[in-house]
Every structure is written in C-alpha cells, then in structure tokens.
Enzyme design. Structure first.
Site, PDB file in Angstrom:
ATOM      1  N   GLY A 140       0.815  -1.219   0.000  1.00 35.16           N
ATOM      2  CA  GLY A 140       0.000   0.000   0.000  1.00 35.16           C
ATOM      3  C   GLY A 140       0.850   1.271   0.000  1.00 35.16           C
ATOM      4  O   GLY A 140       0.418   2.316  -0.498  1.00 35.16           O
ATOM      5  N   ASN A 162       4.365  -6.067  -2.985  1.00 32.18           N
ATOM      6  CA  ASN A 162       4.637  -7.424  -2.513  1.00 32.18           C
ATOM      7  C   ASN A 162       3.375  -8.118  -2.014  1.00 32.18           C
ATOM      8  O   ASN A 162       3.438  -8.943  -1.102  1.00 32.18           O
ATOM      9  CB  ASN A 162       5.704  -7.398  -1.398  1.00 32.18           C
ATOM     10  CG  ASN A 162       5.244  -6.614  -0.184  1.00 32.18           C
ATOM     11  OD1 ASN A 162       4.567  -5.610  -0.321  1.00 32.18           O
ATOM     12  ND2 ASN A 162       5.599  -7.075   1.006  1.00 32.18           N
ATOM     13  N   GLU A 163       2.218  -7.802  -2.624  1.00 33.41           N
ATOM     14  CA  GLU A 163       0.970  -8.421  -2.171  1.00 33.41           C
ATOM     15  C   GLU A 163       0.992  -9.936  -2.378  1.00 33.41           C
ATOM     16  O   GLU A 163       0.619 -10.686  -1.486  1.00 33.41           O
ATOM     17  CB  GLU A 163      -0.245  -7.843  -2.929  1.00 33.41           C
ATOM     18  CG  GLU A 163      -0.715  -6.504  -2.416  1.00 33.41           C
ATOM     19  CD  GLU A 163       0.176  -5.344  -2.854  1.00 33.41           C
ATOM     20  OE1 GLU A 163       0.986  -5.544  -3.785  1.00 33.41           O
ATOM     21  OE2 GLU A 163       0.077  -4.274  -2.255  1.00 33.41           O
TER      22      GLU A 163
HETATM   23  C1  LIG Z   1      -6.015  -6.232  -2.734  1.00 30.50           C
HETATM   24  C2  LIG Z   1      -5.369  -4.974  -2.519  1.00 30.50           C
HETATM   25  C3  LIG Z   1      -4.278  -4.878  -3.379  1.00 30.50           C
HETATM   26  C4  LIG Z   1      -3.549  -3.905  -3.419  1.00 30.50           C
HETATM   27  C5  LIG Z   1      -3.735  -2.820  -2.575  1.00 30.50           C
HETATM   28  C6  LIG Z   1      -2.601  -2.670  -1.756  1.00 30.50           C
HETATM   29  C7  LIG Z   1      -2.677  -3.726  -0.740  1.00 30.50           C
HETATM   30  C8  LIG Z   1      -1.747  -3.997  -0.076  1.00 30.50           C
HETATM   31  C9  LIG Z   1      -1.745  -5.046   0.948  1.00 30.50           C
HETATM   32  C10 LIG Z   1      -0.840  -4.593   2.028  1.00 30.50           C
HETATM   33  O1  LIG Z   1      -0.451  -3.461   2.060  1.00 30.50           O
HETATM   34  S1  LIG Z   1      -0.487  -5.744   3.215  1.00 30.50           S
HETATM   35  C11 LIG Z   1       0.866  -5.015   4.077  1.00 30.50           C
HETATM   36  C12 LIG Z   1       2.106  -5.305   3.363  1.00 30.50           C
HETATM   37  N1  LIG Z   1       3.202  -4.691   4.062  1.00 30.50           N
HETATM   38  C13 LIG Z   1       4.363  -5.292   4.199  1.00 30.50           C
HETATM   39  O2  LIG Z   1       4.590  -6.384   3.748  1.00 30.50           O
HETATM   40  C14 LIG Z   1       5.418  -4.544   5.002  1.00 30.50           C
HETATM   41  C15 LIG Z   1       5.612  -5.179   6.320  1.00 30.50           C
HETATM   42  N2  LIG Z   1       6.557  -4.423   7.126  1.00 30.50           N
HETATM   43  C16 LIG Z   1       7.887  -4.435   6.935  1.00 30.50           C
HETATM   44  O3  LIG Z   1       8.427  -5.068   6.066  1.00 30.50           O
HETATM   45  C17 LIG Z   1       8.703  -3.643   7.909  1.00 30.50           C
HETATM   46  O4  LIG Z   1       7.899  -3.343   9.020  1.00 30.50           O
HETATM   47  C18 LIG Z   1       9.253  -2.315   7.327  1.00 30.50           C
HETATM   48  C19 LIG Z   1      10.370  -2.628   6.325  1.00 30.50           C
HETATM   49  C20 LIG Z   1       8.163  -1.491   6.655  1.00 30.50           C
HETATM   50  C21 LIG Z   1       9.862  -1.476   8.482  1.00 30.50           C
HETATM   51  O5  LIG Z   1      10.815  -2.239   9.175  1.00 30.50           O
HETATM   52  P1  LIG Z   1      11.305  -1.752  10.619  1.00 30.50           P
HETATM   53  O6  LIG Z   1      11.635  -0.308  10.580  1.00 30.50           O
HETATM   54  O7  LIG Z   1      12.359  -2.714  11.043  1.00 30.50           O
HETATM   55  O8  LIG Z   1      10.022  -1.853  11.549  1.00 30.50           O
HETATM   56  P2  LIG Z   1       9.378  -3.175  12.174  1.00 30.50           P
HETATM   57  O9  LIG Z   1       9.317  -4.249  11.170  1.00 30.50           O
HETATM   58  O10 LIG Z   1      10.051  -3.468  13.462  1.00 30.50           O
HETATM   59  O11 LIG Z   1       7.862  -2.682  12.427  1.00 30.50           O
HETATM   60  C22 LIG Z   1       7.513  -1.926  13.577  1.00 30.50           C
HETATM   61  C23 LIG Z   1       6.189  -2.460  14.107  1.00 30.50           C
HETATM   62  O12 LIG Z   1       5.197  -2.258  13.113  1.00 30.50           O
HETATM   63  C24 LIG Z   1       4.579  -3.525  12.761  1.00 30.50           C
HETATM   64  N3  LIG Z   1       4.210  -3.468  11.340  1.00 30.50           N
HETATM   65  C25 LIG Z   1       5.018  -3.325  10.304  1.00 30.50           C
HETATM   66  N4  LIG Z   1       4.309  -3.284   9.145  1.00 30.50           N
HETATM   67  C26 LIG Z   1       3.014  -3.436   9.509  1.00 30.50           C
HETATM   68  C27 LIG Z   1       1.802  -3.458   8.757  1.00 30.50           C
HETATM   69  N5  LIG Z   1       1.753  -3.322   7.402  1.00 30.50           N
HETATM   70  N6  LIG Z   1       0.652  -3.600   9.422  1.00 30.50           N
HETATM   71  C28 LIG Z   1       0.652  -3.727  10.793  1.00 30.50           C
HETATM   72  N7  LIG Z   1       1.780  -3.694  11.548  1.00 30.50           N
HETATM   73  C29 LIG Z   1       2.950  -3.551  10.907  1.00 30.50           C
HETATM   74  C30 LIG Z   1       5.672  -4.545  13.055  1.00 30.50           C
HETATM   75  O13 LIG Z   1       5.135  -5.813  13.214  1.00 30.50           O
HETATM   76  C31 LIG Z   1       6.274  -3.983  14.328  1.00 30.50           C
HETATM   77  O14 LIG Z   1       5.362  -4.282  15.380  1.00 30.50           O
HETATM   78  P3  LIG Z   1       5.923  -4.636  16.854  1.00 30.50           P
HETATM   79  O15 LIG Z   1       4.687  -4.922  17.637  1.00 30.50           O
HETATM   80  O16 LIG Z   1       6.789  -5.845  16.678  1.00 30.50           O
HETATM   81  O17 LIG Z   1       6.664  -3.420  17.297  1.00 30.50           O
END
Ligand SMILES: CC/C=C\CC/C=C/CC(=O)SCCNC(=O)CCNC(=O)[C@H](O)C(C)(C)COP(=O)(O)OP(=O)(O)OC[C@H]1O[C@@H](n2cnc3c(N)ncnc32)[C@H](O)[C@@H]1OP(=O)(O)O
Length: 289
Positions: A140, A162-163
């Site tokens: 997103g 990366n969906e």
């Molecule tokens: C059908 C629709 C089609 C298209 C529309 C677009 C749709 C998209 C679907 C999505 O967007 S699904 C989400 C996809 N996102 C990801 O794959 C990214 C996931 N996150 C990461 O890879 C990393 O967090 C980062 C590289 C962005 C940042 O890394 P860093 O700075 O090391 O932070 P942390 O990983 O430690 O994250 C801090 C904290 O936040 C939580 N978190 C990260 N991303 C998400 C998220 N998308 N949703 C909810 N929470 C997220 C992570 O788990 C950490 O939580 P803690 O509780 O461990 O502190």
C-alpha cells in the site's frame, strides 16, 4: 453488507466522479495522523503521513487523508509533496490488523471504501502531486507513491507491490496505477513476483523518476516539477490529467461495491488468513532474532 450506503458517504472532488456529499470531519484529530504544511510563498503543500511507527494504513488514516485532500482542493494549492514523518519508512502498506485475524464485515467494508476513496482523491487530484519516498514503501505504501505524478526516492530503501507473497491479490485499480507508470511487462513481473526493488533498481526500470539524497534536494526537485506547469492554465492541466486517467478511475468507480466484496471474500478465505497470519508472525519474530 450495505456498500451503497457507505459509498454514498464517500466523495471525491472531481465533478464527473462521485457526488461531493459529505463534509470532512477529522476522525482522529488528537492523533494527528497526517501533518500538513502549506508554504504561503510557493503555494506548495507538504503532506506527511504520521502514524508511528511505520505508517501502516488504517481506516482512520485513510479518512484523515481524504479530509486533507479535500482541504487542499479547496485551498487550490500549487502542488503537493507526499512524504513520511516516520524514520526509515514511507509507509508499510495496509495495516495488517485491518485484514487479520478475520476482520468484521462492518469495519472492513468501511476500511476498504475509504482506501478506495483515498486512491480516487489522490489519483484524480486537480493539483500536481509528488511522492517523496523517504523510506521503505512496500505494498500500500507503493500504491500511494505510484498514484502521484512524480516520484523522488532516497537511496537504500525498498519499494514494490509485494501483495502476492503476502497471499493478497492486488486489485485491478492498483494494477492499473502501476501500468500507468511502468511498461506492461515490467509491471506484470513486479506484481507476480512481488519483489521489492531497492532505490537504484526502481530508478533503472522507471518506477521512480529521480534519486535524491536528502529532503532539501527533494523539495528543490519537487519545485522544479511544479514549475513545469506554471505557464499552463490550472483547469486545463487538471482536466487533461483527469481525462487521461479516466479509464483507470472509472474502472473503480463503476465497481466499488464488487471490488470491496471480492477483496473481503478473498481476505476471509481460511488459506488467505493462514498466509497473512504467518507473515505477520514472521514480522513480529524478526525482532526477537
Ligand atoms: C487487494 C489490494 C491490493 C492492493 C492494494 C494494496 C494492498 C496492499 C496489501 C498490504 O499493504 S499488506 C501489508 C504489506 N506490508 C508489508 O509487507 C510490510 C511489512 N513491514 C515491513 O516489512 C517492515 O515493518 C518495514 C520494512 C516497513 C519497516 O521495518 P522496521 O523499521 O524494522 O520496523 P518493524 O518491522 O520493526 O515494524 C515496527 C512495528 O510495526 C509492525 N508493522 C510493520 N508493518 C506493519 C503493517 N503493514 N501492518 C501492521 N503492523 C505492521 C511490526 O510488526 C512492528 O510491530 P511490533 O509490535 O513488533 O513493534
């Protein structure tokens, strides 16, 4: 599910899209999820996503974003730069907790329709838009960036859709936004592999327009981009953009309910929930290693 009621409660400014029938009320004024800074001299507005720690995109953030876009349309800003105020992350994409575990239909339908609305307002905005990708922009986050007209990015970050690896199928309007930026075969490969590109790779295939080294440079490049329109009447520019993007916009406008239903059905499938669940767990576990 009463999608039509919700759709009526969403609106975008362009006259040939949806009726503009609600006024924006900030859903989260106390949290200040979006920061807006308008430079009175240049007329340029800097909009910073501010949902710590990683700008994951929630229902409240989408609502606030739509309100900000309405305000900027009313203010007739000269241009908008979209950036993040989180360290190292532009946006981490949809907030996974909106998708997992098994979201309630009511919350999800509102979430999805405000996501659609945010895209419509950004993609059809009358003013020029620049994404300053000042951190990682997966999924997103990348959707926000490719919906802008021009993309600047800091070195050493990752961007992409990366969906697929997360078990999610990107919707057609997202695919269309990517196709508008990249030639067909690169767009398809990026979507099907779900690979995240580093800044240099993203520049090499044209996903971003320029690499910048800091915010100052980003603002200077944005100014140059906005200046290319200084001698173009605003209305002519806006309508040209909106007509050029009309097919992509109409594809969603005509299918908002079915798009939401389809995505909800996909998300609620046990296999999809399982993949998202293990992905989310792996994100959390990464920290423990
Ligand atoms: C059908 C629709 C089609 C298209 C529309 C677009 C749709 C998209 C679907 C999505 O967007 S699904 C989400 C996809 N996102 C990801 O794959 C990214 C996931 N996150 C990461 O890879 C990393 O967090 C980062 C590289 C962005 C940042 O890394 P860093 O700075 O090391 O932070 P942390 O990983 O430690 O994250 C801090 C904290 O936040 C939580 N978190 C990260 N991303 C998400 C998220 N998308 N949703 C909810 N929470 C997220 C992570 O788990 C950490 O939580 P803690 O509780 O461990 O502190």
């Amino acid at each position: 599910m009463n999608f039509s009621r919700l759709i009526k409660n969403c609106s975008i400014p362009s006259r040939w899209l949806l009726a503009n029938n609600i006024r924006y009320q900030s859903s989260s004024a106390a949290q200040n999820l979006i920061q807006v800074d308008i430079n009175e001299e240049t007329g340029v507005s800097v909009v910073s996503l501010n949902r710590k720690p990683v700008n994951s995109l929630s229902l409240e953030l989408f609502k606030d974003f739509c309100g900000v876009m309405d305000d900027l349309e009313r203010e007739k800003v000269r241009g908008m730069v979209l950036k993040s105020s989180c360290d190292n992350v532009f946006s981490s994409g949809l907030d996974i907790t909106e998708l997992y575990p098994n979201p309630s239909e009511e919350r999800f339908e509102a979430f999805w329709l405000w996501f659609q609305e945010s895209w419509l307002k950004l993609y059809a905005s009358s003013f020029p838009t620049v994404a300053f990708v000042n951190g990682h922009a997966p999924a997103g986050g990348c959707v926000f960036a490719i919906s802008c007209e021009y993309r600047l990015m800091l070195p050493y970050y990752k961007i992409g859709l990366n969906e697929a690896p997360v078990g999610i199928v990107a919707t057609e309007w997202v695919m269309n936004s990517l196709r508008a930026v990249l030639p067909g075969k690169n767009a398809e490969r990026l979507l099907t592999s779900g690979r995240l590109l580093d800044t240099q790779e993203a520049f090499d295939i044209g996903l971003i327009d320029q690499i910048v080294n800091n915010e100052e440079e980003a603002m200077a490049r944005s100014e140059e981009f906005f200046a290319t329109f200084d001698n173009v009447p605003k209305l002519a520019r806006a309508l040209t953009k909106q007509v050029y993007r009309k097919n992509d916009l109409n594809q969603l406008i005509k299918n908002r309910s079915s798009d939401a239903k389809q995505f909800l059905n996909h998300i609620l499938r046990p296999e999809t929930q399982k993949i998202i669940g293990s992905y989310f767990k792996s994100l959390k576990d990464r920290k423990k290693d």
